[in-house]
Write an enzyme that holds these catalytic residues in place. Structure first.
Site, short mmCIF file in Angstrom:
data_model
loop_
_atom_site.label_atom_id
_atom_site.label_comp_id
_atom_site.label_asym_id
_atom_site.label_seq_id
_atom_site.Cartn_x
_atom_site.Cartn_y
_atom_site.Cartn_z
N HIS A 171 5.74 -13.78 6.30
CA HIS A 171 7.09 -13.25 6.17
C HIS A 171 8.05 -13.76 7.24
CE1 HIS A 171 4.63 -10.92 3.65
NE2 HIS A 171 4.76 -9.73 4.17
N ASP A 194 5.22 -10.97 -1.43
CA ASP A 194 5.29 -9.72 -0.66
C ASP A 194 5.52 -8.55 -1.62
OD1 ASP A 194 5.28 -8.00 1.54
OD2 ASP A 194 7.43 -8.25 1.90
N HIS A 251 6.89 0.65 -5.02
CA HIS A 251 7.15 2.01 -4.51
C HIS A 251 7.60 2.89 -5.66
CE1 HIS A 251 6.63 1.24 -0.24
NE2 HIS A 251 7.31 0.12 -0.39
#
Length: 195
Positions: free
Chosen positions: A6, A79, A83
């Protein structure tokens, strides 16, 4: 060995470039959202853009693209961080970090890196497939006789708009909805199954 995940800043790119001069066992990765968005996208407090590390300024975004083209960044990873609705539909400071990225990844990076920045399609495919497999120590010879099929079938020229209906994840937390993309994955074959 050191893998830097990242990467998001121009300063990080410079540090990695310097470290690689002395050690050939250093690798680095960037995400589609750090390549695509800059901090101006945060002005409306879209919680789907709350990620770790955060979205940076345009200087850093352009440095990440340049680092891919120069080979400083070794691979691209989604990534993918699903949620639930209640974790994202709240105030920006209380929202969970992360976004989904599996269904939008190829269209985003193909449009940005190949069509707009002139990266070869073959280089992009390596950044998304064999490069991360090599870094993780996985088999990269996927065409060897007897190997279970691990294939992605895509249309590199297909123009499409990313919609919530394109998402097969139970989570819907993406800032890429309604973005015009170029290049669409049609099928994947994993462990011999078409999905």
């Amino acid at each position: 060995k050191l893998h830097v995940p990242h990467v998001s800043t121009a300063a990080s790119v410079e540090h990695i470039k310097e470290m690689k001069r002395y050690n050939d066992k250093i690798t680095a990765e960037v995400t589609p959202h750090h390549l695509y968005f800059n901090d101006e996208a945060l002005l409306n407090y879209n919680t789907n853009l709350k990620v770790a590390p955060p979205i940076r300024n345009d200087l850093s975004r352009k440095a990440l693209i340049k680092a891919i083209k120069q080979g400083v960044i070794d691979c691209i990873a989604t990534d993918h961080a699903p949620h639930s609705l209640h974790e994202k539909e709240t105030t920006f400071d209380c929202a969970s970090f992360g976004m989904i990225g599996l269904e939008s990844c190829f269209g985003i990076v193909k449009k940005l890196l190949v069509d707009e920045e002139g990266l070869s399609l073959l280089k992009l495919i390596k950044l998304l497939s064999t490069a991360p497999r090599k870094i993780m120590g996985f088999n990269t010879d996927l065409f060897k006789v007897g190997t279970e099929a691990e294939l992605v079938l895509f249309n590199s020229a297909q123009k499409w708009t990313f919609k919530e209906s394109n998402v097969f994840s139970k989570s819907k937390n993406s800032p890429f909805y309604n973005k015009e993309l170029i290049g669409k994955v049609r099928y994947t074959i994993s462990k011999g199954n078409i999905v």
